[in-house]
Design a protein around this motif. Structure first.
Motif, PDB file in Angstrom:
ATOM      1  N   GLY A 288       0.810  -1.222   0.000  1.00 56.30           N
ATOM      2  CA  GLY A 288       0.000   0.000   0.000  1.00 56.30           C
ATOM      3  C   GLY A 288       0.838   1.264   0.000  1.00 56.30           C
ATOM      4  O   GLY A 288       1.745   1.427  -0.810  1.00 56.30           O
ATOM      5  N   ARG A 289       0.571   2.147   0.964  1.00 60.75           N
ATOM      6  CA  ARG A 289       1.203   3.475   0.960  1.00 60.75           C
ATOM      7  C   ARG A 289       2.685   3.469   1.306  1.00 60.75           C
ATOM      8  O   ARG A 289       3.357   4.480   1.133  1.00 60.75           O
ATOM      9  CB  ARG A 289       0.448   4.409   1.911  1.00 60.75           C
ATOM     10  CG  ARG A 289      -0.934   4.752   1.378  1.00 60.75           C
ATOM     11  CD  ARG A 289      -1.535   5.914   2.110  1.00 60.75           C
ATOM     12  NE  ARG A 289      -2.831   6.278   1.529  1.00 60.75           N
ATOM     13  CZ  ARG A 289      -3.371   7.473   1.663  1.00 60.75           C
ATOM     14  NH1 ARG A 289      -2.755   8.414   2.347  1.00 60.75           N
ATOM     15  NH2 ARG A 289      -4.540   7.739   1.110  1.00 60.75           N
ATOM     16  N   LYS A 290       3.182   2.351   1.808  1.00 62.50           N
ATOM     17  CA  LYS A 290       4.628   2.232   2.030  1.00 62.50           C
ATOM     18  C   LYS A 290       5.380   2.422   0.719  1.00 62.50           C
ATOM     19  O   LYS A 290       6.570   2.708   0.688  1.00 62.50           O
ATOM     20  CB  LYS A 290       4.942   0.829   2.549  1.00 62.50           C
ATOM     21  CG  LYS A 290       5.246   0.749   4.018  1.00 62.50           C
ATOM     22  CD  LYS A 290       5.798  -0.649   4.275  1.00 62.50           C
ATOM     23  CE  LYS A 290       5.916  -0.916   5.759  1.00 62.50           C
ATOM     24  NZ  LYS A 290       6.366  -2.289   6.006  1.00 62.50           N
ATOM     25  N   GLU A 291       4.654   2.188  -0.394  1.00 60.40           N
ATOM     26  CA  GLU A 291       5.241   2.264  -1.739  1.00 60.40           C
ATOM     27  C   GLU A 291       5.450   3.693  -2.219  1.00 60.40           C
ATOM     28  O   GLU A 291       6.089   3.908  -3.241  1.00 60.40           O
ATOM     29  CB  GLU A 291       4.283   1.610  -2.756  1.00 60.40           C
ATOM     30  CG  GLU A 291       4.199   0.121  -2.671  1.00 60.40           C
ATOM     31  CD  GLU A 291       5.457  -0.550  -3.172  1.00 60.40           C
ATOM     32  OE1 GLU A 291       6.374   0.148  -3.611  1.00 60.40           O
ATOM     33  OE2 GLU A 291       5.512  -1.779  -3.092  1.00 60.40           O
ATOM     34  N   VAL A 292       4.832   4.664  -1.548  1.00 57.62           N
ATOM     35  CA  VAL A 292       4.783   6.027  -2.095  1.00 57.62           C
ATOM     36  C   VAL A 292       6.012   6.833  -1.673  1.00 57.62           C
ATOM     37  O   VAL A 292       6.284   6.998  -0.483  1.00 57.62           O
ATOM     38  CB  VAL A 292       3.495   6.756  -1.648  1.00 57.62           C
ATOM     39  CG1 VAL A 292       3.438   8.145  -2.250  1.00 57.62           C
ATOM     40  CG2 VAL A 292       2.259   5.948  -2.046  1.00 57.62           C
ATOM     41  N   PHE A 293       6.722   7.360  -2.674  1.00 57.51           N
ATOM     42  CA  PHE A 293       7.898   8.204  -2.429  1.00 57.51           C
ATOM     43  C   PHE A 293       7.781   9.477  -3.264  1.00 57.51           C
ATOM     44  O   PHE A 293       7.039   9.508  -4.257  1.00 57.51           O
ATOM     45  CB  PHE A 293       9.175   7.459  -2.834  1.00 57.51           C
ATOM     46  CG  PHE A 293       9.529   6.344  -1.900  1.00 57.51           C
ATOM     47  CD1 PHE A 293      10.261   6.579  -0.749  1.00 57.51           C
ATOM     48  CD2 PHE A 293       9.103   5.042  -2.162  1.00 57.51           C
ATOM     49  CE1 PHE A 293      10.571   5.549   0.125  1.00 57.51           C
ATOM     50  CE2 PHE A 293       9.407   4.001  -1.296  1.00 57.51           C
ATOM     51  CZ  PHE A 293      10.150   4.255  -0.148  1.00 57.51           C
ATOM     52  N   PRO A 294       8.526  10.528  -2.887  1.00 61.68           N
ATOM     53  CA  PRO A 294       8.536  11.723  -3.746  1.00 61.68           C
ATOM     54  C   PRO A 294       9.127  11.374  -5.112  1.00 61.68           C
ATOM     55  O   PRO A 294      10.016  10.516  -5.202  1.00 61.68           O
ATOM     56  CB  PRO A 294       9.462  12.699  -3.006  1.00 61.68           C
ATOM     57  CG  PRO A 294       9.738  12.100  -1.676  1.00 61.68           C
ATOM     58  CD  PRO A 294       9.406  10.650  -1.724  1.00 61.68           C
TER      59      PRO A 294
END
Length: 280
Positions: A217-223
């Motif tokens: 899930g959101r652990k995947e989101v990076f700048p």
């Protein structure tokens, strides 16, 4: 290979070392294709952690993960498909009538991996995972795709694997979902995720990461730009590209990543792949 004893065929399973050698050869094939075609890739997830903490495989891990930005990812898969290499081949949603993941794998077709996980058995081959990195502006896409990926997993996996024992209520709910999803082809969810990616993708988006590939899930989101700058580090007997920002990535994913996990965690994370050589 297989030997015949008393009229029945006995399969010669790959040892852990042979399995790792096999995966390293796939990685070297990928590395060569990427260098020859000017396609930037980098090792990621457990492979990146292994490179930093062990200078190779995590001792109890048995797979290799790489990532490629979406625009190069499609090109990479096309190059490998056009090569028509006898041994190393692409398995992805488009090249198969049963495969349902939103990422590709490169297979060593001289091997067979026995499938003991899916309801409808599909043996594959020893593989390396190739994940497409997407760019986007709206984090909602991650949550929507994550739901689809969870339903997809319940739709293909054997019932015993959705009973985690974390809570009786959750296990009961997953069991009901499992029965409800029996008639649904997991490719249906792969298609839904693909539509979400196409709808939300923005090559100049402010975020980047994988969409609908796993359970994070959101652990995947990076700048955006997280993986643009690459450096090389040793992994087993070769040098591999990794993001210069590896510390930020590994910390977000694994917390104190230099800490060796407990035996219980190690047992939980071990895949136990059983593979054998095909008959020549």
């Amino acid at each position: 290979s297989c030997s015949i004893q008393g009229g029945s065929i006995v399969k010669q399973y790959l040892s852990k070392e042979e399995l790792k050698d096999c995966q390293m050869n796939i990685l070297k094939f990928i590395d060569r294709v990427c260098k020859e075609n000017d396609i930037p890739y980098f090792v990621s997830y457990g492979t990146l952690l292994g490179a930093i903490r062990h200078k190779g495989f995590i001792p109890w891990d048995d797979d290799i993960d790489i990532c490629i930005y979406r625009e190069d990812y499609n090109r990479f898969l096309n190059v490998v498909k056009e090569m028509k290499d006898e041994r190393y081949q692409v398995l992805d949603y488009d090249s198969s009538d049963w495969y349902f993941q939103n990422f590709a794998v490169i297979l060593d077709t001289d091997t067979v991996i026995e499938d003991h996980i899916k309801v409808k058995r599909h043996d594959t081959s020893v593989f390396v995972d190739v994940f497409p990195v997407e760019q986007f502006d709206d984090i909602k896409v991650i949550d929507k795709a994550h739901l689809c990926a969870t339903l997809r997993m319940i739709s293909y996996i054997q019932l015993q694997y959705v009973q985690y024992g974390d809570s009786k209520l959750k296990d009961f709910c997953r069991k009901i979902m499992w029965y409800l999803l029996r008639p649904v082809n997991p490719r249906f969810f792969g298609k839904r995720i693909e539509k979400l990616i196409n709808k939300y993708r923005n090559p100049s988006g402010q975020y980047e990461g994988l969409i609908g590939c796993g359970k994070d899930g959101r652990k995947e989101v990076f700048p955006a730009g997280m993986y643009k700058e690459l450096i090389e580090v040793p992994f087993e007997d070769m040098m591999v590209p990794i993001p210069k920002n590896y510390d930020e990535f590994l910390t977000q994913f694994y917390g104190d990543y230099m800490q060796i996990p407990s035996q219980e965690e190690i047992d939980y994370k071990s895949h136990g792949i059983k593979a054998y050589w095909k008959e020549k």
